[in-house]
Scaffold this active site. Structure first.
Site, PDB file in Angstrom:
ATOM      1  N   LYS A  11      -8.183  10.972  20.118  1.00 19.62           N
ATOM      2  CA  LYS A  11      -7.919  11.621  21.414  1.00 19.62           C
ATOM      3  C   LYS A  11      -8.821  11.043  22.492  1.00 19.62           C
ATOM      4  CE  LYS A  11     -10.452  14.523  23.146  1.00 19.62           C
ATOM      5  NZ  LYS A  11     -11.501  15.524  23.302  1.00 19.62           N
ATOM      6  N   PRO A  99     -13.029   5.084  15.089  1.00 19.50           N
ATOM      7  CA  PRO A  99     -14.483   4.899  15.038  1.00 19.50           C
ATOM      8  C   PRO A  99     -15.219   6.239  14.972  1.00 19.50           C
ATOM      9  CG  PRO A  99     -13.551   4.143  17.139  1.00 19.50           C
ATOM     10  CD  PRO A  99     -12.411   4.439  16.239  1.00 19.50           C
ATOM     11  N   ALA A 101     -18.314   8.973  15.436  1.00 18.51           N
ATOM     12  CA  ALA A 101     -19.269   9.366  16.489  1.00 18.51           C
ATOM     13  C   ALA A 101     -19.031   8.583  17.777  1.00 18.51           C
ATOM     14  CB  ALA A 101     -20.709   9.166  16.006  1.00 18.51           C
ATOM     15  N   ALA A 102     -17.766   8.572  18.186  1.00 14.70           N
ATOM     16  CA  ALA A 102     -17.363   7.697  19.295  1.00 14.70           C
ATOM     17  C   ALA A 102     -16.916   8.446  20.540  1.00 14.70           C
ATOM     18  CB  ALA A 102     -16.226   6.798  18.817  1.00 14.70           C
ATOM     19  N   ALA A 105     -12.800  12.266  19.153  1.00 14.42           N
ATOM     20  CA  ALA A 105     -12.352  13.454  18.400  1.00 14.42           C
ATOM     21  C   ALA A 105     -11.879  13.125  16.982  1.00 14.42           C
ATOM     22  CB  ALA A 105     -11.255  14.202  19.160  1.00 14.42           C
ATOM     23  N   ASP A 141     -12.053  21.183  20.836  1.00 18.02           N
ATOM     24  CA  ASP A 141     -10.879  20.310  21.001  1.00 18.02           C
ATOM     25  C   ASP A 141      -9.992  20.258  19.763  1.00 18.02           C
ATOM     26  OD1 ASP A 141     -12.632  18.863  19.501  1.00 18.02           O
ATOM     27  OD2 ASP A 141     -12.823  17.189  20.912  1.00 18.02           O
TER      28      ASP A 141
HETATM   29  O1  C5P Z   1     -16.882  22.729  20.595  1.00 12.98           O
HETATM   30  P1  C5P Z   1     -17.576  21.491  20.177  1.00 12.98           P
HETATM   31  O2  C5P Z   1     -18.339  21.658  18.891  1.00 12.98           O
HETATM   32  O3  C5P Z   1     -16.704  20.275  20.171  1.00 12.98           O
HETATM   33  O4  C5P Z   1     -18.680  21.202  21.310  1.00 12.98           O
HETATM   34  C1  C5P Z   1     -19.740  20.309  21.138  1.00 12.98           C
HETATM   35  C2  C5P Z   1     -20.819  20.625  22.159  1.00 12.98           C
HETATM   36  O5  C5P Z   1     -20.355  20.289  23.477  1.00 12.98           O
HETATM   37  C3  C5P Z   1     -21.187  22.089  22.235  1.00 12.98           C
HETATM   38  O6  C5P Z   1     -22.207  22.388  21.310  1.00 12.98           O
HETATM   39  C4  C5P Z   1     -21.672  22.233  23.671  1.00 12.98           C
HETATM   40  O7  C5P Z   1     -23.012  21.783  23.782  1.00 12.98           O
HETATM   41  C5  C5P Z   1     -20.801  21.235  24.424  1.00 12.98           C
HETATM   42  N1  C5P Z   1     -19.621  21.870  25.063  1.00 12.98           N
HETATM   43  C6  C5P Z   1     -19.783  22.670  26.177  1.00 12.98           C
HETATM   44  N2  C5P Z   1     -18.691  23.262  26.749  1.00 12.98           N
HETATM   45  C7  C5P Z   1     -17.459  23.049  26.241  1.00 12.98           C
HETATM   46  C8  C5P Z   1     -17.270  22.224  25.115  1.00 12.98           C
HETATM   47  C9  C5P Z   1     -18.370  21.651  24.544  1.00 12.98           C
HETATM   48  O8  C5P Z   1     -20.899  22.866  26.662  1.00 12.98           O
HETATM   49  N3  C5P Z   1     -16.416  23.642  26.834  1.00 12.98           N
END
Ligand code: C5P
Length: 313
Positions: A11, A99, A101-102, A105, A141
């Protein structure tokens, strides 16, 4: 024994705007999310015991509970304990093409595929909204990764509004093998620098409501690739590019080529460029590879896709 092969696409964000703080510590976002043809493959089947067994062909991918795909399986076992007791554990094999850690997603897509796969092998018959609710518990996501295609995402990123499919644009992705950027760090840095400009609750509501008149949404709806290329936007570039000059230089190198537009993906470090044709995408890859000349820099040429998780026949 039931077994399924699932395709889990990567994504990119065509648009990522941070509009405010949320009471849960996350950010209120307005995004346009887009699936790519570049995808991982997952084979999911009933296990021979009560365990979750995860295997992956990529040495950098953990196979324990730190992997989102493992956590997705655990969530299904905890949510449906009787079905789990009846069917037993699950065996999951991940073939990585996206890949790691890119900012593409990859892990989220794998988790989405595990939810869909377990729903199938346990014959749960979950609806799309039910799967999306489970997905939102695992990451912002992951709900998008289930249906994929092109969608507006608001809230934490989990509230979706599907847009007409967009698959006529080619994409070049580039990433330094030795570079990774923490997503929580990027959001935290953004809050520190731009938190003063965040909207209050009323402002967040009105900005979210206006998302359908966003010019990029119109360009996507009209499949206007020139306009799409001009209007792509990612707020996180403001904090990542100044601190990671390699990523900024990569974006500049793409911008010198024959591109519709170029941008960092999510919180990076991958940079993507949108191209009108496969020929242009291949020529661009060669041009940037030669210009930067760093063996650590890896490239992928792919296309936008209208697919989410697909079952392989
Ligand atoms: O939800 P996900 O685990 O993908 O989010 C990774 C990090 O990105 C969260 O821990 C947060 O720090 C940040 N994030 C955020 N606001 C969002 C989505 C992600 O601050 N709407």
């Amino acid at each position: 024994m039931q077994a399924y092969s699932l395709i889990a696409p990567a994504k990119i964000n065509l648009y990522l705007e941070i509009i405010g703080d949320r009471p849960d510590g996350f950010h209120e976002l307005v995004m346009i999310l887009q699936s790519l043809e570049l995808a991982d493959r997952l084979d999911i089947q009933q296990g021979d015991n009560q365990n979750i067994q995860l295997y992956c062909d990529h040495p950098q991918v953990p196979t324990d509970e730190t992997n989102l795909a493992y956590r997705a399986a655990r969530l299904m076992c905890d949510t449906f304990p009787e079905v789990y007791a009846n069917y037993g554990g699950v065996k999951i094999r991940i073939q990585k093409n996206i890949p790691v850690a890119a900012g593409l997603a990859g892990g989220s897509g794998n988790a989405a595929a595990v939810l869909v796969g377990i729903d199938l092998i346990w014959q749960l018959g979950l609806t799309r909204p039910e799967l999306e609710d489970l997905a939102a518990k695992l990451g912002s996501d992951i709900p998008f990764c289930i249906s994929g295609g092109t969608a507006i995402a608001t809230g934490r990123g989990e509230k979706l509004d599907q847009l007409p499919p967009l698959d006529n644009i080619w994409v070049v992705l580039a990433k330094y093998k030795n570079l990774s950027i923490s997503t929580p760090w990027a959001y935290k840095a953004y809050r520190q620098q731009y938190g003063d400009s965040y909207s209050n609750q009323a402002g967040i509501k009105s900005r979210t409501a206006k998302v359908h008149s966003n010019p990029l949404v119109k360009a996507v709806t009209h499949k206007d690739s020139q306009e799409i290329g001009k209007l792509i936007h990612n707020d996180l570039e403001k904090v990542v590019l100044p601190l990671y000059p390699q990523v900024a230089e990569l974006k500049s190198a793409f911008a010198e080529g024959d591109v519709l537009g170029t941008m960092m993906s999510g919180s990076g470090p991958t940079v993507f460029a949108l191209c009108e044709s496969q020929e242009q995408a291949i020529a661009l890859e060669r041009q940037v590879r030669t210009k930067i000349g760093d063996p650590q820099l890896e490239f992928w040429v792919t296309k936008l896709s209208s697919n989410g998780i697909q079952i392989e026949p």
